[in-house]
Design a protein around this motif. Structure first.
Motif, PDB file in Angstrom:
ATOM      1  N   HIS A  29      48.553   4.319  60.007  1.00 12.49           N
ATOM      2  CA  HIS A  29      48.956   5.698  60.272  1.00 12.49           C
ATOM      3  C   HIS A  29      49.244   5.874  61.770  1.00 12.49           C
ATOM      4  N   PRO A  30      50.342   6.556  62.129  1.00 10.32           N
ATOM      5  CA  PRO A  30      50.691   6.734  63.548  1.00 10.32           C
ATOM      6  C   PRO A  30      49.579   7.366  64.388  1.00 10.32           C
ATOM      7  N   ALA A  31      48.802   8.277  63.820  1.00  6.74           N
ATOM      8  CA  ALA A  31      47.702   8.883  64.579  1.00  6.74           C
ATOM      9  C   ALA A  31      46.631   7.850  64.909  1.00  6.74           C
ATOM     10  N   VAL A  32      46.413   6.899  64.018  1.00  5.72           N
ATOM     11  CA  VAL A  32      45.429   5.844  64.258  1.00  5.72           C
ATOM     12  C   VAL A  32      45.953   4.881  65.321  1.00  5.72           C
ATOM     13  N   HIS A  34      47.970   5.690  67.694  1.00  2.00           N
ATOM     14  CA  HIS A  34      47.858   6.454  68.946  1.00  2.00           C
ATOM     15  C   HIS A  34      46.420   6.412  69.488  1.00  2.00           C
ATOM     16  N   THR A  35      45.446   6.570  68.613  1.00  4.50           N
ATOM     17  CA  THR A  35      44.037   6.519  69.029  1.00  4.50           C
ATOM     18  C   THR A  35      43.692   5.155  69.610  1.00  4.50           C
ATOM     19  N   PRO A 136      44.134   9.453  59.523  1.00  3.20           N
ATOM     20  CA  PRO A 136      43.955  10.298  60.684  1.00  3.20           C
ATOM     21  C   PRO A 136      42.777  11.245  60.514  1.00  3.20           C
ATOM     22  N   ASP A 137      42.140  11.586  61.625  1.00  5.72           N
ATOM     23  CA  ASP A 137      41.110  12.615  61.587  1.00  5.72           C
ATOM     24  C   ASP A 137      41.816  13.950  61.448  1.00  5.72           C
ATOM     25  N   LEU A 138      41.478  14.671  60.417  1.00  3.42           N
ATOM     26  CA  LEU A 138      42.100  15.966  60.175  1.00  3.42           C
ATOM     27  C   LEU A 138      41.166  17.072  60.644  1.00  3.42           C
TER      28      LEU A 138
END
Length: 142
Positions: A29-32, A34-35, A136-138
């Motif tokens: 996932h792109p958010a992961v 990025h993290t 991702p953390d929502l």
């Protein structure tokens, strides 16, 4: 996927590109991604800045894995021993900015963003491991 960098700040751009490639190849996932980019940028910056006494070229190794829904990053270097989980104190984020000492925020954020972090020193090698679920953390709903 395995990557090798040298202790030069110019390598941080390559790190970001490598993480993007890893994310695309493994459907992370792109958010992961990025993290991991934020946290690994911090870890490599600290290694480049503080791990070596002499200004010679040294290698930093990164192994990225996806296993059972978790993304794992293992960073290894042969710099001086430093356990950021024990040796870097958590900053007082409630103190006024002018009263806060420089440093410590990056590792503090990594601790908050990752699901698991550990440090080990084996022989002459620092090994720093981070893991995060590939979701991702929502934000929590009210």
């Amino acid at each position: 996927m395995d990557f090798t960098y040298i202790n030069d700040f110019k390598e941080l751009d390559q790190l970001a590109a490598d993480l993007e490639s890893f994310g695309e190849a493994h459907d992370v996932h792109p958010a992961v991604v990025h993290t991991f980019n934020l946290c690994l940028d911090e870890v490599l910056t600290n290694i480049i800045s503080y791990a070596y006494e002499r200004p010679a070229q040294h290698h930093i190794y990164l192994a990225m894995r996806l296993h059972e829904g978790e993304v794992e990053a293992i960073v290894k270097d042969h710099g001086k021993p430093f356990d950021p989980l024990r040796d870097a104190k958590d900053p007082d984020i409630n103190a006024p900015l002018e009263d806060r000492p420089i440093g410590g925020l990056g590792i503090f954020f990594c601790k908050k963003l990752m699901d698991h972090i550990e440090y080990r020193r084996v022989d002459d090698t620092n090994t720093f491991t981070m893991r995060k679920r590939n979701v991702p953390d929502l934000p929590e709903e009210d």
